[in-house]
Write an enzyme that holds these catalytic residues in place. Structure first.
Site, PDB file in Angstrom:
ATOM      1  N   GLY A 112       0.818  -1.199   0.000  1.00 55.47           N
ATOM      2  CA  GLY A 112       0.000   0.000   0.000  1.00 55.47           C
ATOM      3  C   GLY A 112       0.853   1.250   0.000  1.00 55.47           C
ATOM      4  O   GLY A 112       2.073   1.188   0.170  1.00 55.47           O
ATOM      5  N   SER A 153      -4.523   2.684 -18.270  1.00 59.64           N
ATOM      6  CA  SER A 153      -5.891   2.954 -17.813  1.00 59.64           C
ATOM      7  C   SER A 153      -6.395   4.351 -18.167  1.00 59.64           C
ATOM      8  O   SER A 153      -7.542   4.684 -17.889  1.00 59.64           O
ATOM      9  CB  SER A 153      -5.989   2.746 -16.298  1.00 59.64           C
ATOM     10  OG  SER A 153      -5.148   3.639 -15.615  1.00 59.64           O
ATOM     11  N   LYS A 188      -8.157   4.201  -6.714  1.00 57.50           N
ATOM     12  CA  LYS A 188      -8.631   5.258  -7.615  1.00 57.50           C
ATOM     13  C   LYS A 188      -9.953   5.844  -7.134  1.00 57.50           C
ATOM     14  O   LYS A 188     -10.176   7.055  -7.204  1.00 57.50           O
ATOM     15  CB  LYS A 188      -8.785   4.693  -9.028  1.00 57.50           C
ATOM     16  CG  LYS A 188      -7.465   4.284  -9.677  1.00 57.50           C
ATOM     17  CD  LYS A 188      -7.682   3.639 -11.036  1.00 57.50           C
ATOM     18  CE  LYS A 188      -6.359   3.254 -11.681  1.00 57.50           C
ATOM     19  NZ  LYS A 188      -6.528   2.604 -12.992  1.00 57.50           N
TER      20      LYS A 188
END
Length: 772
Positions: free
Chosen positions: A354, A677, A720
């Site tokens: 993370g 993306s 996101k």
């Protein structure tokens, strides 16, 4: 061989001894029935039958307790001893077979058959006698029990049977062996048996001599070493070094023997100590060996802490120390449950992945506390030398063990919680590949005998619970990543940050700055204001720095006497922290043409990107700026090709291909950006610029686009989404194949967002563009 039967002969049972024919010896007799039998024999013809017992413990032997063959003897003399026993001088007459045993009133009698030997000498018997004497002579030279006089008396015997009996009497045979000789009635066979036995005894005596010589040599060497050590001590005393190296070596030897280490490690330590003792103190190798012995002594080899497998207690500790992170805490509790059930589960290799500041390290510390284990942390950031993991070989100057062994020394137990911090920051160069060395550490099938170059002996790491942390899994080599169980920590929601700030960050800063809650009070509204306008991150590290800044300013005011107490609310935050650093709310204040909001995933969590498209007259040139990576450049080219091939459907004049230059820019040009993306975001911005239709300002999007306009799934949806929520977006366009990932998003975030699941670019444009 003629047989003569005799009856009612007084019987004298023998325990632990045997008398051969023609032998004269003294016997001490203590049993009353035996003494009575001797007295009766003296009253008659002095004959008595001597039979050996099979078991010496039997006090009154029966027929089955006696051997079949015994000796008929003549009593020569008896003497009563003061202790009540009788000493008798007795001479063997010949062999006799026991036929019957009769129990009398005072003594026992027997019926026997006297076996008279006939001497029939031949050449074979003569050869056997010579061989027997020759072997007996060799035996007498090896054995100290046969004197020269005894050998001379035996060698004078000319009868074969008597010679055999005398040799047998002088051999170290047990009663059973002598009885075997007594029962061999054939003289030649008896001679052969004794020759064989003498050869065997000579071989045994030869081996005994070699063994004694080796023992003597070892004793002499030990005595010599002791003498030399004493001399060394005396020399050291004369030189003023009263203790010298000897005292140090003795102390180290005692520590090694008392240390709870495996036998093979102890033998290595003692061997190295012997080398250390022989070396001069000034020798360079002396210090190397001493350091090595010290490491062997301080390493934990068997000491372990007992696991506290109380799931409820562990859950309370994890909830106390961490807000959110439910999936991570659930995985830890599952591990504890399985451990409690099986009692033998090896520690899994957990990898907490993370962005910075989300509590990966503190979570590992809480896991150690919940288990009741020691906690050890090593940082792998910037490690590029394999010896940092495996240690240096002792041939190098300044050699030392690797970080793994150093961590085990620090832990002091064989089962700590071992945190491998920043495992994704390792790299390799000409000095080796440390990530390859980590493969052995993190493989449960191999780490039970981990090899450190310095220690050299295998070390068991199978009881260690390894936890790794990483910001970017992409930089971890595949084989190493395959050995770890990845647990992703995406970041915190706004509500979770408020909870963390109120329960952890605020009290922590009060304590570190010597303040009390009455001296510095930060309202919940002020906390939310700081989160929204002064931080924009996945974790809480920057938020903690803002609290530290407020605490410092409060301390200054209190110490200077301006205020006795400081209260921080939304109106006074700007006074403490300066102007807001971020704008909370919509990514854009109004709908824009040629500007679309994309969602990106970075090593520090999710983020929003403004993708801008500008058109100018030209020849169809495509310009890409913003420090884009190769993958993102290809996504831009793919989006442009899609727009060109579908220009008619999208209401775009196909002539733009040859008449218009297109410039695509992603702001914050100094920050590298890459990934597929952004494909639908670029396509949306292009269509918006070419059709003059604005993009809805509340919409964020992510997805990879193909030349046919298909929208492919992406990764990092949770990160996101959190970034979109922080930026104030309310509508998200995501690939339909990512529907399964929506469940990972916290409920408090999902309630504020509208998701549109799309399969094609046409659906994206329908949701994103606002009709002019």
């Amino acid at each position: 061989m003629p047989i003569i039967k005799q009856t009612d002969i007084p019987f004298l049972p023998l325990r632990g001894m045997l008398v051969f024919p023609k032998m004269v010896l003294h016997i001490d007799v203590g049993r009353e029935r035996s003494m009575a039998a001797l007295e009766q024999s003296l009253l008659e013809d002095s004959k008595v039958f001597l039979g050996s017992q099979r078991d010496i413990a039997v006090e009154k032997p029966e027929r089955e307790d006696l051997y079949d063959i015994g000796t008929l003897a003549e009593v020569k003399q008896t003497v009563k001893l003061p202790n009540g026993t009788m000493r008798v001088l007795i001479e063997g007459i010949g062999r006799a077979r026991l036929e019957a045993l009769h129990e009398g009133t005072g003594y026992d009698t027997v019926d026997i058959e006297v076996l008279d030997e006939e001497e029939e000498k031949d050449l074979e018997q003569e050869a056997l006698m010579r061989t027997l004497l020759e072997q007996f002579k060799k035996y007498s030279k090896l054995s100290k029990k046969v004197t020269a006089e005894t050998f001379e008396s035996v060698s004078d015997i000319t009868e074969a049977g008597r010679l055999a009996d005398m040799v047998a009497a002088n051999l170290p045979l047990k009663v059973a062996g002598k009885q075997e000789v007594l029962e061999i009635l054939d003289v030649n066979e008896r001679l052969e048996w004794l020759i064989s036995r003498l050869l065997n005894e000579q071989e045994v005596l030869g081996l005994e001599k070699k063994i004694n010589e080796r023992v003597k040599e070892a004793m002499e060497r030990t005595q010599k070493e002791f003498y030399l050590r004493e001399q060394m001590k005396a020399i050291q005393t004369e030189l003023g070094d009263s203790d010298g190296k000897g005292g140090e070596v003795a102390e180290l030897r005692e520590q090694i023997l008392e240390a709870d280490m495996p036998n093979h490690i102890m033998s290595v330590a003692l061997r190295e100590l012997d080398r250390y003792e022989r070396l001069p103190a000034a020798a360079a190798e002396s210090g190397v060996i001493r350091s090595y012995i010290d490491w062997l002594l301080v390493l934990p080899w068997t000491d372990a802490t007992e696991d506290r497998l109380d799931i409820n207690r562990a859950e309370r500790i994890l909830d106390r120390d961490h807000t959110g992170l439910e999936s991570v805490k659930e995985r830890v509790l599952e591990y504890l449950a399985v451990r409690q059930m099986t009692k033998s589960l090896r520690g899994p290799i957990l990898c907490l992945s993370g962005p910075p500041g989300v509590g990966k390290t503190s979570l590992a510390r809480s896991i150690a506390e919940s288990l009741g284990r020691k906690f050890v942390r090593i940082s792998l950031g910037g490690v590029r030398d394999e010896s940092e993991i495996r240690g240096h070989r002792r041939t190098y100057v300044g050699a030392m063990p690797g970080r793994i062994i150093q961590g085990m020394k620090k832990a002091g137990t064989i089962n700590p919680v071992f945190l491998l911090d920043e495992i994704d920051k390792m790299s390799n160069d000409f000095r080796g590949d440390p990530s390859s060395a980590m493969l052995e550490v993190l493989d449960p099938e191999q780490n039970h005998d981990f090899s450190d170059h310095y220690i050299e002996e295998p070390y068991d790491l199978s009881n260690v619970l390894f936890i790794a942390t990483a910001n970017d899994l992409g930089s971890i080599p595949g084989p190493l990543r395959d050995r770890m169980e990845i647990i992703t920590i995406a970041g915190y929601t706004e509500l979770e940050k408020q909870e963390i700030a109120r329960n952890h960050l605020y009290p922590k800063q009060l304590e570190e700055h010597g303040l009390t809650k009455s001296q510095l009070r930060i309202t919940d509204e002020a906390i939310l204001h700081i989160i929204r306008f002064y931080t924009r991150e996945a974790g809480v590290r920057s938020l903690e720095r803002q609290f530290a800044s407020i605490a410092r300013k409060a301390v200054k005011r209190i110490v200077s006497g301006k205020n006795k107490r400081v209260t921080v609310n939304p109106k006074t935050v700007e006074e403490m922290l300066g102007k807001p650093k971020f704008r909370y709310g919509m990514a854009e204040r109004e709908n824009q043409i040629g500007v679309a909001t994309g969602l990106a995933y970075t090593t520090v969590g999710g983020d929003t990107l403004q993708i801008e498209v500008a058109l100018s007259e030209g020849k169809g040139k495509l310009i890409l700026t913003g420090k884009l990576g190769d993958v993102m450049k290809e996504s831009a080219q793919t989006a442009l090709s899609y727009v060109r091939s579908h220009a008619g459907e999208l209401g775009i004049d196909p002539a733009f291909i040859d008449e218009t230059d297109i410039h695509i820019h992603v702001p914050e040009g100094a920050v590298p950006k890459d990934g597929p993306s952004a494909g639908i975001t670029i396509a949306t911005a292009l269509v918006s610029a070419l059709t003059k239709k604005p993009v809805r300002r509340e919409v964020g999007m992510t997805g990879e686009i193909t030349l046919r306009g298909r929208v492919l799934p992406i990764g990092g949806l949770k990160e996101k989404t959190l970034s979109a929520h922080r930026a104030g977006l309310t509508t998200l366009i995501i690939p339909a194949d990512n529907e399964r990932d929506i469940d990972d998003i916290p409920d408090s975030v999902r309630e504020d967002l509208t998701f549109h699941l799309v399969h094609s670019a046409a659906e994206v444009l329908a949701h994103a563009l606002k009709e002019a």
